[in-house]
Write a protein that holds these residues in place. Structure first.
Motif, PDB file in Angstrom:
ATOM      1  N   LEU A 216     -39.050 -43.598   8.727  1.00  0.00           N
ATOM      2  CA  LEU A 216     -38.420 -43.949   8.875  1.00  0.00           C
ATOM      3  C   LEU A 216     -37.191 -44.477   8.190  1.00  0.00           C
ATOM      4  N   GLN A 217     -37.798 -45.502   6.818  1.00  0.00           N
ATOM      5  CA  GLN A 217     -36.459 -45.316   5.639  1.00  0.00           C
ATOM      6  C   GLN A 217     -35.774 -44.591   5.580  1.00  0.00           C
ATOM      7  N   HIS A 218     -36.246 -43.152   5.130  1.00  0.00           N
ATOM      8  CA  HIS A 218     -34.482 -42.427   5.237  1.00  0.00           C
ATOM      9  C   HIS A 218     -34.067 -42.292   6.153  1.00  0.00           C
ATOM     10  N   ALA A 219     -34.849 -41.864   7.485  1.00  0.00           N
ATOM     11  CA  ALA A 219     -33.807 -41.601   8.546  1.00  0.00           C
ATOM     12  C   ALA A 219     -32.678 -42.504   8.871  1.00  0.00           C
ATOM     13  N   GLN A 220     -32.864 -43.672   7.941  1.00  0.00           N
ATOM     14  CA  GLN A 220     -31.926 -44.999   7.997  1.00  0.00           C
ATOM     15  C   GLN A 220     -30.484 -44.171   7.272  1.00  0.00           C
ATOM     16  N   ILE A 221     -30.422 -43.602   5.995  1.00  0.00           N
ATOM     17  CA  ILE A 221     -29.799 -43.530   5.171  1.00  0.00           C
ATOM     18  C   ILE A 221     -29.830 -41.762   4.805  1.00  0.00           C
ATOM     19  N   GLU A 222     -30.324 -40.946   5.921  1.00  0.00           N
ATOM     20  CA  GLU A 222     -30.013 -39.647   5.133  1.00  0.00           C
ATOM     21  C   GLU A 222     -28.256 -38.683   5.210  1.00  0.00           C
TER      22      GLU A 222
ATOM     23  N   LEU B 204     -32.087 -34.925  -9.813  1.00  0.00           N
ATOM     24  CA  LEU B 204     -32.313 -35.091  -8.330  1.00  0.00           C
ATOM     25  C   LEU B 204     -32.584 -36.630  -8.079  1.00  0.00           C
ATOM     26  N   GLN B 205     -33.599 -36.781  -8.639  1.00  0.00           N
ATOM     27  CA  GLN B 205     -34.091 -37.981  -8.370  1.00  0.00           C
ATOM     28  C   GLN B 205     -33.223 -38.826  -8.739  1.00  0.00           C
ATOM     29  N   ALA B 206     -32.208 -39.174 -10.092  1.00  0.00           N
ATOM     30  CA  ALA B 206     -31.784 -40.016 -10.098  1.00  0.00           C
ATOM     31  C   ALA B 206     -30.846 -39.838  -9.174  1.00  0.00           C
ATOM     32  N   ALA B 207     -30.200 -38.661  -8.788  1.00  0.00           N
ATOM     33  CA  ALA B 207     -29.468 -39.498  -7.432  1.00  0.00           C
ATOM     34  C   ALA B 207     -29.751 -39.861  -5.828  1.00  0.00           C
ATOM     35  N   MET B 208     -30.893 -39.726  -5.360  1.00  0.00           N
ATOM     36  CA  MET B 208     -31.768 -40.329  -4.610  1.00  0.00           C
ATOM     37  C   MET B 208     -32.293 -41.714  -5.292  1.00  0.00           C
ATOM     38  N   LEU B 209     -32.268 -41.974  -6.110  1.00  0.00           N
ATOM     39  CA  LEU B 209     -32.028 -43.316  -7.115  1.00  0.00           C
ATOM     40  C   LEU B 209     -30.927 -44.500  -6.284  1.00  0.00           C
ATOM     41  N   ARG B 210     -30.194 -43.461  -6.492  1.00  0.00           N
ATOM     42  CA  ARG B 210     -28.630 -44.277  -7.170  1.00  0.00           C
ATOM     43  C   ARG B 210     -28.024 -44.620  -5.563  1.00  0.00           C
ATOM     44  N   VAL B 211     -28.706 -43.561  -4.541  1.00  0.00           N
ATOM     45  CA  VAL B 211     -28.471 -44.125  -2.900  1.00  0.00           C
ATOM     46  C   VAL B 211     -29.288 -45.082  -2.133  1.00  0.00           C
ATOM     47  N   LYS B 212     -30.907 -45.860  -3.218  1.00  0.00           N
ATOM     48  CA  LYS B 212     -31.992 -46.247  -2.813  1.00  0.00           C
ATOM     49  C   LYS B 212     -31.431 -47.747  -2.818  1.00  0.00           C
ATOM     50  N   LEU B 213     -31.368 -47.428  -4.266  1.00  0.00           N
ATOM     51  CA  LEU B 213     -31.093 -49.029  -5.047  1.00  0.00           C
ATOM     52  C   LEU B 213     -29.279 -50.096  -4.302  1.00  0.00           C
ATOM     53  N   LYS B 214     -28.484 -49.205  -3.994  1.00  0.00           N
ATOM     54  CA  LYS B 214     -27.894 -50.537  -2.794  1.00  0.00           C
ATOM     55  C   LYS B 214     -28.272 -51.049  -1.423  1.00  0.00           C
ATOM     56  N   HIS B 215     -29.342 -50.018  -1.366  1.00  0.00           N
ATOM     57  CA  HIS B 215     -30.365 -51.080  -0.462  1.00  0.00           C
ATOM     58  C   HIS B 215     -31.714 -51.709  -0.497  1.00  0.00           C
ATOM     59  N   LEU B 216     -32.415 -51.657  -1.594  1.00  0.00           N
ATOM     60  CA  LEU B 216     -33.562 -51.988  -2.134  1.00  0.00           C
ATOM     61  C   LEU B 216     -32.918 -53.991  -1.913  1.00  0.00           C
ATOM     62  N   ASP B 217     -32.754 -54.991  -2.157  1.00  0.00           N
ATOM     63  CA  ASP B 217     -32.235 -55.830  -1.606  1.00  0.00           C
ATOM     64  C   ASP B 217     -32.503 -56.773  -0.475  1.00  0.00           C
ATOM     65  N   ARG B 218     -32.088 -55.527   0.943  1.00  0.00           N
ATOM     66  CA  ARG B 218     -31.890 -55.541   1.928  1.00  0.00           C
ATOM     67  C   ARG B 218     -33.846 -55.546   2.254  1.00  0.00           C
ATOM     68  N   TRP B 219     -34.330 -54.360   1.656  1.00  0.00           N
ATOM     69  CA  TRP B 219     -35.396 -53.645   2.066  1.00  0.00           C
ATOM     70  C   TRP B 219     -36.879 -54.739   0.941  1.00  0.00           C
ATOM     71  N   ASN B 220     -36.205 -55.307  -0.169  1.00  0.00           N
ATOM     72  CA  ASN B 220     -37.270 -56.580  -0.195  1.00  0.00           C
ATOM     73  C   ASN B 220     -37.347 -57.976   1.005  1.00  0.00           C
ATOM     74  N   LEU B 221     -35.970 -57.964   1.350  1.00  0.00           N
ATOM     75  CA  LEU B 221     -35.875 -59.375   2.454  1.00  0.00           C
ATOM     76  C   LEU B 221     -37.237 -59.503   3.399  1.00  0.00           C
ATOM     77  N   ALA B 222     -36.909 -57.785   3.832  1.00  0.00           N
ATOM     78  CA  ALA B 222     -37.717 -57.679   4.729  1.00  0.00           C
ATOM     79  C   ALA B 222     -39.261 -57.465   4.564  1.00  0.00           C
ATOM     80  N   ARG B 223     -39.679 -57.378   3.827  1.00  0.00           N
ATOM     81  CA  ARG B 223     -40.427 -56.966   2.784  1.00  0.00           C
ATOM     82  C   ARG B 223     -41.298 -58.774   2.770  1.00  0.00           C
TER      83      ARG B 223
END
Length: 374
Positions: A8-14, A232-251
């Motif tokens: 579900l997480q990855h579908a939003q940022i595919e 590869l992992q760094a590239a994926m993490l760069r994408v996800k870092l932009k969304h981290l605060d939003r995801w943490n707020l949801a948690r």
């Protein structure tokens, strides 16, 4: 109901993930390289430190940090008895000795008074493990460490983005180790880790140690390791870092719902002023954990157990980690903790479904007595 839902997480940022992958293909920099360098800069800024060094895993981040500080044979590191075994394994991998101490009953985090009692003539560092997404009481830990000249190191593998007194984890000790295992709050699409620090000398040594001890191509000045972060992992993490605060707020929103709705028989984490928990997990303690878990399983709800046995209970150690006796609070956590579903994409009705199942479980007289069903 699933315990985590990465799809579900990855579908939003595919689209963003695919663009990052295409960018990496064009660069052909698959080990270290520009994606790693840019992620290191971005994550260092996020954590409020000057340096981030990407490595292959959270365990490598810890072990390399111990080694880079010269902690090894003959040294001891104080580690909480309730944590993932990697916290203590990293000490052992560095050649040092983990010395366990008791944890706080309300949070499962390292107890500063117990850490003080565990200090001996060979103690080199205290490892503050920010378990479940909480932050340790760092002022108290530093007050224990300072008179003895001990390093305070953070195991922040479960606490990406958490804050203590307004300051992010990663900046609360001499150095901090992060894991980017896929299920973490900031997770890669495989293994990965990093060390954050303001210590320029440490960062330079870590960059050598992770890359076979190289100071320059073909110039090996340290007995290093192959513990590099993949591009590869760094590239994926760069994408996800932009969304981290939003995801943490949801948690945190989900955790507030659990706290409000769960019955008193479920003992949840204590909320402490100045500690902004990011709920990597949502642990609840039950007198009859197995019976509660069985009820939830029967209703199609996945759960987890973190961490049982306590660190010293694993057969890999033999009797070496608890020569003076047991750690009753850590062992109580190990016996009673049950992790309920927690991820950013939980829906309110799913939380209600979990709560209803927990209420049914604790209302069962068999469960209340802690008995196992035949």
């Amino acid at each position: 109901m699933r315990f985590v839902a990465l799809d579900l997480q990855h579908a939003q940022i595919e689209r963003e993930l695919k663009e990052a992958f295409a960018r990496l293909l064009d660069s052909s920099a698959y080990t270290l390289g520009s994606e790693v360098e840019q992620f290191e800069a971005e994550f260092a800024e996020y954590c409020g430190v000057r340096h981030c060094v990407g490595v292959a895993s959270g365990t490598a981040a810890l072990a390399l940090t111990f080694g880079a500080y010269g902690i090894g044979p003959g040294d001891e590191v104080i580690v909480p008895a309730h944590t993932f075994i990697a916290s203590a394994l990293a000490v052992a991998h560095a050649g040092a000795t983990p010395v366990l101490c008791e944890v706080d009953d309300r949070t499962g985090l390292i107890d500063a008074g117990a850490a003080r009692a565990a200090i001996g003539p060979r103690t080199a560092a205290i490892l503050a493990v920010h378990l479940y997404g909480q932050t340790c009481e760092m002022d108290a830990i530093h007050a224990v460490a300072r008179p003895h000249g001990l390093l305070v190191l953070e195991d922040a593998a479960q606490a990406h983005g958490a804050r203590y007194q307004g300051q992010r984890v990663g900046s609360l000790g001499s150095a901090a180790a992060f894991s980017f295992y896929p299920t973490k709050n900031l997770g890669a699409l495989g293994d990965g880790g990093a060390v954050c620090t303001d210590d320029e000398i440490l960062a330079a040594r870590l960059r050598r140690l992770r890359n076979l001890g190289q100071r320059a191509k073909g110039e090996h000045v340290d007995l290093g390791f192959n513990e590099r972060l993949d591009g590869l992992q760094a590239a994926m993490l760069r994408v996800k870092l932009k969304h981290l605060d939003r995801w943490n707020l949801a948690r945190r929103v989900h955790a507030f719902s659990y706290d409000r709705l769960l019955p008193p028989e479920a003992t949840v984490l204590e909320r402490r002023p100045g500690n902004e928990c990011v709920y990597h997990l949502f642990p609840a303690r039950f007198d009859a954990r197995e019976a509660v878990a069985a009820t939830l399983h029967a209703r199609g709800i996945e759960t987890g157990v973190h961490y049982s046995p306590a660190v010293h209970g694993h057969p890999a150690w033999g009797d070496s980690l608890a020569p003076g006796g047991a750690f009753p609070v850590a062992e109580a956590w190990a016996a009673e903790e049950l992790s309920l579903p927690m991820h950013p994409d939980l829906e309110p009705d799913e939380i209600e479904r979990v709560v209803d199942a927990v209420r049914a479980a604790v209302a069962d007289p068999v469960a209340r007595r802690g008995e196992k069903r035949c």
